[in-house]
Every structure is written in structure tokens, then in C-alpha cells.
Design a protein around this motif. Structure first.
Motif, short mmCIF file in Angstrom:
data_model
loop_
_atom_site.label_atom_id
_atom_site.label_comp_id
_atom_site.label_asym_id
_atom_site.label_seq_id
_atom_site.Cartn_x
_atom_site.Cartn_y
_atom_site.Cartn_z
N SER A 19 0.84 -1.19 0.00
CA SER A 19 0.00 0.00 0.00
C SER A 19 0.88 1.24 0.00
CB SER A 19 -0.94 0.01 1.20
OG SER A 19 -0.24 0.36 2.36
N GLN A 20 0.29 2.35 -0.44
CA GLN A 20 1.01 3.62 -0.43
C GLN A 20 0.04 4.72 -0.02
OE1 GLN A 20 2.22 2.95 -4.50
NE2 GLN A 20 0.94 4.62 -5.28
N THR A 21 0.47 5.54 0.92
CA THR A 21 -0.39 6.63 1.39
C THR A 21 0.17 7.91 0.83
OG1 THR A 21 -0.74 5.33 3.36
CG2 THR A 21 -1.48 7.62 3.43
N THR A 22 -0.56 8.48 -0.12
CA THR A 22 0.03 9.52 -0.95
C THR A 22 -0.89 10.71 -1.14
OG1 THR A 22 -0.81 8.30 -2.85
CG2 THR A 22 1.48 7.92 -2.27
N LEU A 23 -0.28 11.79 -1.55
CA LEU A 23 -1.03 13.02 -1.82
C LEU A 23 -1.36 13.09 -3.30
CD1 LEU A 23 -1.69 15.98 -0.55
CD2 LEU A 23 0.21 16.63 -1.99
N PHE A 34 -6.59 20.89 -6.68
CA PHE A 34 -7.02 20.32 -5.41
C PHE A 34 -6.08 19.18 -5.00
CE2 PHE A 34 -8.85 16.05 -5.72
CZ PHE A 34 -9.11 15.89 -7.07
N SER A 35 -6.09 18.87 -3.73
CA SER A 35 -5.31 17.71 -3.28
C SER A 35 -6.09 16.98 -2.19
CB SER A 35 -3.94 18.14 -2.76
OG SER A 35 -4.05 19.11 -1.75
N SER A 36 -5.80 15.69 -2.07
CA SER A 36 -6.38 14.85 -1.03
C SER A 36 -5.33 13.80 -0.72
CB SER A 36 -7.62 14.11 -1.52
OG SER A 36 -8.68 14.98 -1.83
N ILE A 37 -5.42 13.24 0.48
CA ILE A 37 -4.46 12.19 0.81
C ILE A 37 -5.21 10.87 0.97
CG2 ILE A 37 -2.76 11.38 2.50
CD1 ILE A 37 -2.30 14.35 3.18
N GLY A 38 -4.72 9.85 0.31
CA GLY A 38 -5.39 8.55 0.38
C GLY A 38 -4.38 7.42 0.54
#
Ligand SMILES: Nc1nc2c(c(=O)[nH]1)N[C@H]1C(S)=C(S)[C@@H](COP(=O)(O)O)O[C@H]1N2
Ligand SMILES: [Mo]
Length: 505
Positions: free
Chosen positions: A365-369, A376-380
Motif C-alpha cells: 500500500s502507499q499513502t500519498t497526496l 485540489f489535493s487529497s491524501i489517500g
């Protein structure tokens, strides 16, 4: 009287007018596609600290960021009419000239000792600047600093623009690039993250505009002919010639803007070709910066709630497919029905179910912006299998150059904001092999990806802007050329909207 402004400094002064005015106008075009500024990386609807639009984002139904576009007049922005891709092309073409000339200028400043004229060497300069301000307020013209061609206020403001504002605008601009921001991920976060950097970049724009207004005012107060003679000849001896030559060059700058704007509106592909010649040689170097971004679970943008767009959410762009096969998949629970086909130039074509993908992914998994090209940006947190691993399994044949992804979505059919056909995207091998180029099947440890974010399977490409992270993936094809697919530019938005496939900035 010769004031010691060498020729290169006068040339630079003029070039700056050209470059900065182009950067400001194309910058406004870019801002206009998401005319909102945030402190938080989650860009949650309704939390912008500033906005330059009268549109209001509806809070409770799913709306896409595509609907937050503003198109400004071509008189204001370059090229106007919401043509983000072309505004970006101009921004980067100009950046190439602006940064190279600033570097040359900086080196010359240092080597010739000219820098001493712009850096205050004692606190007296600040006291003096205070007196000068009072003088201006009393409608008088303050004295120049001894041995200098300008007064203390001018010295400080020029020094600030050359040595503080310009490096700052270049660095904050560079960090708008997903490849750069995600490679220097710790630094990006240490200074407050993407949206804070975007805000500072915007404040730099205001800084230039404010400086420009005051600077022009000062020139008028000090005497137009007298000052322009300095700009053109480096001396005050030829005020008439200076005034005329400078006025003519101002007209030339305005003409450049008019011609560039009209040309862009008439033939965007020509501007694209210019961009490819000027910008790609350096922007392609960014392929050497593989994303290595890892946010922690606690940084993730809120909880997912399917198609509802609440305040805690991963922002969305584009509308889910309305294709029969897709609707049937979603209705039946796609765990058993969905098959990802991988074919084309490979030794072992494959059909993989979600279960197969899960097994092969082995917990990656990778938690990225997410960097949307609009802003716009979100982190998932994305769970999935890297494209590189899939390629190893399928075995690209010799001559395979690109990987093409096709979506269930048809833009013209599914999204009222757009025209055209099937959404597709492609990677050159170097990008397909990057460690965070991912085929994702789960967001935020919730078992699946919500429909609006690309269920059941989507692409994630963390070194590139968001539009290339294709959602609702139907199949993957390894090819030996991509220029015969669609209109030949490598992707839906590349074909339809002047977006660059080599989109690392
Ligand atoms: N098939 C398809 N994929 C797409 C899009 C789209 O409209 N259709 N929008 C792109 C854009 S512009 C962005 S910013 C991201 C948004 O991903 P998100 O909706 O999960 O935030 O998806 C990209 N992938
Ligand atoms: Mo986007």
C-alpha cells in the motif's frame, strides 16, 4: 552621468518585464481552474481561506472539481477561456526563459560585485528607508544613497525582489510539480504541504504585481524620461532617446501579449509543439525522481462515503461510467465478476480478478497526496499491485514501449462537462516501472474503492498530475507505439485538452 548599470543588467531588466508579465497572466489562467486557496492538504469544500470566484461549491451532493472551473477573459489571463493546458504550456515556456536568465543574472551580480548595490550593508539603510518613505508621503523625492543610483527604499525593494521574492517564487513553483514534491516528500510536508506552498506561490504573484505598481509609480514620480534613460542607456544623459526607446519597447511587450494570446486561441497545437521543444528537455529529467511519498494513516483525508461528498472525503473528479457492463458489475458485487485483462505486446496475456490482484499485491500500500492538475489535493491510502510487478508477470515482448490503460468511462456519455470518447491513458515504460505507479483496488483500508474514486480498479501515478491516474480501469495493453491510439497523444485529456502526457510538472 553614467550610473554603472552594465548592459547585461539593462537587458535583464527588460526581459524580466516580458517574462514576469507572461508568468502572471498564465499563472492567473492556472489559478482560475481552481480559484481557491487552502491551508490544508485535504482541500475540503467550504474551507478555502481565499477564493476568486463567485461560484459556491454545493455541500451535500456529489459534484466534481471539473465544475469549479472559472474561465477568465483573454484580456486578463493567457490564453483565457479556461484553457488550463495552454496556460500551463505558456507558464512553463516562460519559466524556462525566466529561470535561465535569472541564474545568469545572479552569477553576473556576484562576479561583478553589482550585488553590493542591492544588499543593505548596514542597519542605516533601513532607517534611511523610513525617512525616504516619509519624504514620499510628503510628496517630495528623497535623496539617493551616497554613491548609489537609487535611494534606500529603492535599494531595499530591488534587493528584496531580486534576492528573496524571485528565489521564493521559483522554489514554490518547482514544488507544484508532483514529481518534485513527491520526491522531496519530507521537505514538502515540513513546510506545511502542497496547499501552503501553493498559497505562498500565489502570494509571490501578489508581491510582483504590488512591486510593479509601486515601481511604475516611482518612475513617474522621479521623472519618466530621466528614469527610462537609466533603464536604456545606464545613464541620465539621454532622456529623450531613453523615453522614446523605452516607450517603444513597452508597446512591443504589449504586442507580444496580444499576438501570443491570439495565436494560442487560434492554434493551440502550435503552442504545444513550442512547449515540447522548450520544456520537455528539462521536464523529462524529472523521470529520474521516483515518488517516495509516505504519509501515515492519520494523514488520510477523512472517511469515504460512496457517492456522497461530505466534508471528510477524498475529492473527486469525473463521473462514474454509465456503461451497461459497468453498472451490472457494480450491481452484482464485482469481486467475482470483474476481470482485468492484460494483453498486447506481452508473452503471457492475463485475466485477473480482484482476488488474484489482492494475492499478487501481497499487501502493498502507499499513502500519498493526490495532485490534481487543477489544484485540489487529497491524501489517500491505496492498496494495489505495482504496474512494474504486473509487467514482470506478463513479460513485455522486445519492442514494447508503452502501457495503455482503458477505462469503462466514456466522457461524452458520462460527464456533462466534457465531450469525446473513451477515457484512456498511457505510460512510457520508465513511468510504468516507477515504484508508486500502481493498479489500486482499495482506498483507506475500507475493502474497496468508492465508485466516484474509480471502483473497482484504478491507476495511481504519484509522479504525475491527477488526470493521468485513470479511474474505472477496464483493461491494460502493452504496446510498441501509442501514437496510433485515439488521436495519438497518449490519453483522453492529451487528445482533448492540450494536457501534456509527460506531465511531471
Ligand atoms: N476515467 C477517468 N479517470 C479519471 C478522471 C476522469 O474524469 N475519468 N479524472 C481524472 C482527474 S482530472 C483526476 S484529478 C483524478 C481524480 O481522482 P479522484 O476522483 O479519486 O480524486 O482522476 C483522474 N482519472
Ligand atoms: Mo484533475
Amino acid at each position: 552621468m553614467d550610473l554603472g548599470f552594465p548592459w547585461w543588467l539593462r537587458v535583464e531588466h527588460f526581459l524580466n518585464l516580458v517574462f514576469i508579465s507572461f508568468l502572471v497572466r498564465s499563472g492567473i489562467e492556472i489559478l482560475g481552474t481552481y480559484p481557491k486557496l487552502y491551508r490544508s492538504q485535504h482541500t475540503v469544500a467550504g474551507t478555502a481561506w481565499a477564493q476568486f470566484t463567485i461560484q459556491r461549491a454545493p455541500k451535500h451532493k456529489y459534484y466534481t472539481v471539473g465544475g469549479e472551473y472559472d474561465d477568465y477573459s483573454p484580456r486578463l489571463s493567457l490564453p483565457g477561456r479556461g484553457l488550463l493546458g495552454l496556460g500551463r504550456y505558456w507558464h512553463f515556456i516562460t519559466v524556462t526563459g525566466f529561470v535561465s536568465s535569472w541564474v545568469i543574472y545572479f552569477v553576473l551580480l556576484i562576479f561583478t560585485g553589482q550585488w553590493r548595490r542591492y544588499v543593505p550593508t548596514s542597519l542605516d539603510t533601513f532607517t534611511q528607508a523610513g525617512h525616504d518613505m516619509l519624504a514620499y508621503l510628503a510628496f517630495t523625492v528623497p535623496e539617493a544613497v551616497e554613491g548609489m543610483p537609487f535611494n534606500a527604499v529603492q535599494q531595499l525593494s530591488y534587493g528584496f525582489v531580486i534576492l528573496v521574492l524571485t528565489p521564493l517564487v521559483i522554489i514554490t513553483g518547482a514544488f507544484q510539480s508532483p514529481a518534485i514534491a513527491n520526491y522531496f516528500s519530507r521537505l514538502t510536508r515540513a513546510v506545511g504541504g502542497r496547499q501552503v506552498i501553493r498559497t505562498v506561490h500565489f502570494l509571490c504573484l501578489l508581491g510582483y504585481v504590488a512591486f510593479f505598481v509601486v515601481h511604475v509609480l516611482m518612475v513617474l514620480i522621479h521623472g519618466y524620461a530621466h528614469e527610462t534613460s537609466k533603464m536604456v542607456f545606464g545613464s541620465t544623459d539621454l532622456p529623450v532617446a531613453g523615453g522614446i526607446i523605452f516607450t517603444v519597447s513597452l508597446i512591443v511587450v504589449v504586442a507580444l501579449h496580444v499576438v501570443a494570446t491570439r495565436w494560442t486561441l487560434a492554434d493551440g497545437r502550435a503552442v504545444e509543439r513550442l512547449h515540447n521543444v522548450v520544456v520537455r528537455p528539462w521536464s523529462n529529467l524529472l523521470y529520474r525522481l521516483p515518488a517516495r511519498m509516505h504519509y501515515s494513516r492519520s494523514n488520510v483525508s477523512g472517511e469515504d462515503v460512496g457517492l456522497q461528498n461530505t466534508t471528510h472525503n477524498f475529492r473527486g473528479s469525473g463521473r462514474p461510467p454509465e456503461a451497461k457492463e459497468y453498472l451490472a458489475l457494480m450491481a452484482n458485487g464485482y469481486d467475482d465478476d470483474y476481470v482485468l485483462e492484460i494483453g498486447g505486446y506481452v508473452e503471457r496475456p492475463m485475466s485477473l480478478t480482484i482476488r488474484d490482484l489482492r494475492e499478487l499485491a501481497d499487501g502493498h500500500s502507499q499513502t500519498t497526496l493526490h495532485h490534481c492538475v487543477q489544484g485540489f489535493s487529497s491524501i489517500g491510502r491505496w492498496r494495489g499491485i505495482t504496474v512494474s510487478d504486473l509487467l514482470d508477470l506478463a513479460g513485455p515482448l522486445p519492442g514494447a514501449t508503452d502501457v495503455v490503460y482503458t477505462s469503462f468511462q466514456n466522457m461524452g456519455r458520462d460527464d456533462a462537462l466534457y465531450e469525446g470518447g473513451t477515457y484512456y491513458e498511457s505510460n512510457p515504460m520508465i513511468e510504468a516501472r516507477m515504484p508508486q505507479t500502481l493498479i489500486a483496488f482499495e482506498l483507506n483500508d475500507e475493502g474497496a474503492i468508492p465508485a466516484k474514486n474509480g471502483a473497482p480498479v484504478r491507476l495511481r501515478m504519484e509522479t504525475s498530475t491527477g488526470f493521468r491516474s485513470l479511474k474505472w480501469l477496464e483493461r491494460i495493453e502493452v504496446v510498441n507505439r501509442y501514437d496510433i491510439i485515439g488521436q495519438g497523444r497518449g490519453g483522453y485529456f492529451e487528445d482533448a485538452d492540450f494536457y501534456d502526457r509527460n506531465q511531471l510538472i
